[in-house]
Design an enzyme around this catalytic site. Sequence first.
Site, PDB file in Angstrom:
ATOM      1  N   GLU A  23     -15.157  33.107  12.234  1.00 42.69           N
ATOM      2  CA  GLU A  23     -14.934  32.086  13.273  1.00 42.69           C
ATOM      3  C   GLU A  23     -13.953  31.053  12.751  1.00 42.69           C
ATOM      4  O   GLU A  23     -14.134  30.522  11.657  1.00 42.69           O
ATOM      5  CB  GLU A  23     -16.263  31.415  13.625  1.00 42.69           C
ATOM      6  CG  GLU A  23     -16.138  30.150  14.452  1.00 42.69           C
ATOM      7  CD  GLU A  23     -17.420  29.346  14.494  1.00 42.69           C
ATOM      8  OE1 GLU A  23     -17.369  28.154  14.858  1.00 42.69           O
ATOM      9  OE2 GLU A  23     -18.498  29.905  14.155  1.00 42.69           O
TER      10      GLU A  23
ATOM     11  N   LYS B 164     -26.718  30.387  18.998  1.00 43.82           N
ATOM     12  CA  LYS B 164     -26.579  29.664  17.734  1.00 43.82           C
ATOM     13  C   LYS B 164     -27.521  28.466  17.748  1.00 43.82           C
ATOM     14  O   LYS B 164     -27.376  27.567  18.581  1.00 43.82           O
ATOM     15  CB  LYS B 164     -25.131  29.196  17.556  1.00 43.82           C
ATOM     16  CG  LYS B 164     -24.887  28.434  16.263  1.00 43.82           C
ATOM     17  CD  LYS B 164     -23.422  28.059  16.099  1.00 43.82           C
ATOM     18  CE  LYS B 164     -23.026  26.889  16.980  1.00 43.82           C
ATOM     19  NZ  LYS B 164     -21.669  26.387  16.648  1.00 43.82           N
TER      20      LYS B 164
END
Length: 219
Positions: A49, A138
Amino acid sequence: MRATLKKHNIRFRERLAASRVIAVLRADDTEYFPDVAHVLYDSGIRVIEAALTTPGALDAIVRMQVELGPDTMVGAGDVRTVSEVDNCASAGVDFLVTPTFSAEVLDRAQHYGLPVVCGALTPTEIDAAWRHGAAVVKVFPVGPAGGVPYLHAVRAPLPEIPLVPAGGVTLPDVEAYLGAGAFAVAAGEPLIGDAVAGGKLDELGRRASDLASLAGKFV
């Protein structure tokens, strides 16, 4: 459209399940992102990411995708607006990561069939993100919220939701998080260290290899 998103979400979860780690790159600039990404790849970490809060992140993502090839998934982090989703889709990112739950952002990502690692903290937010089409949720910031015991408590009534603890996850914590049922972990500064600022890549390589080996026990 929902069928396409479901297919892409399943593919993303399969790829993430093969390593159990999302490496998070965030810095003042992207100069060293490609070098860091190559070390992560060589160490066995193939989901990366790059935070949009880093200027030039989208260009860096495209470069990393080209250099690392289809064995690696490179996504954009800190996505918070519909326009950012549009920009990410135009750039061809592999997935999105948000810090918060936003129905508008998830809806827009669904339009493009983009998997979303959706940020949420409370059980209500986590459930809403999952129901709204997140590929995984998340749990952020998990450290200040209580760490492993918090993840364990949240997962108990929501066992079908794949949870990825992030924010305050240290490398010694990883085994406990995965042992508590985390689908994967997101690791930023404790893993990357100063490598994104021109620090020692060999030290990053050792940390990444150790983490990949540990996470591999849960694959």
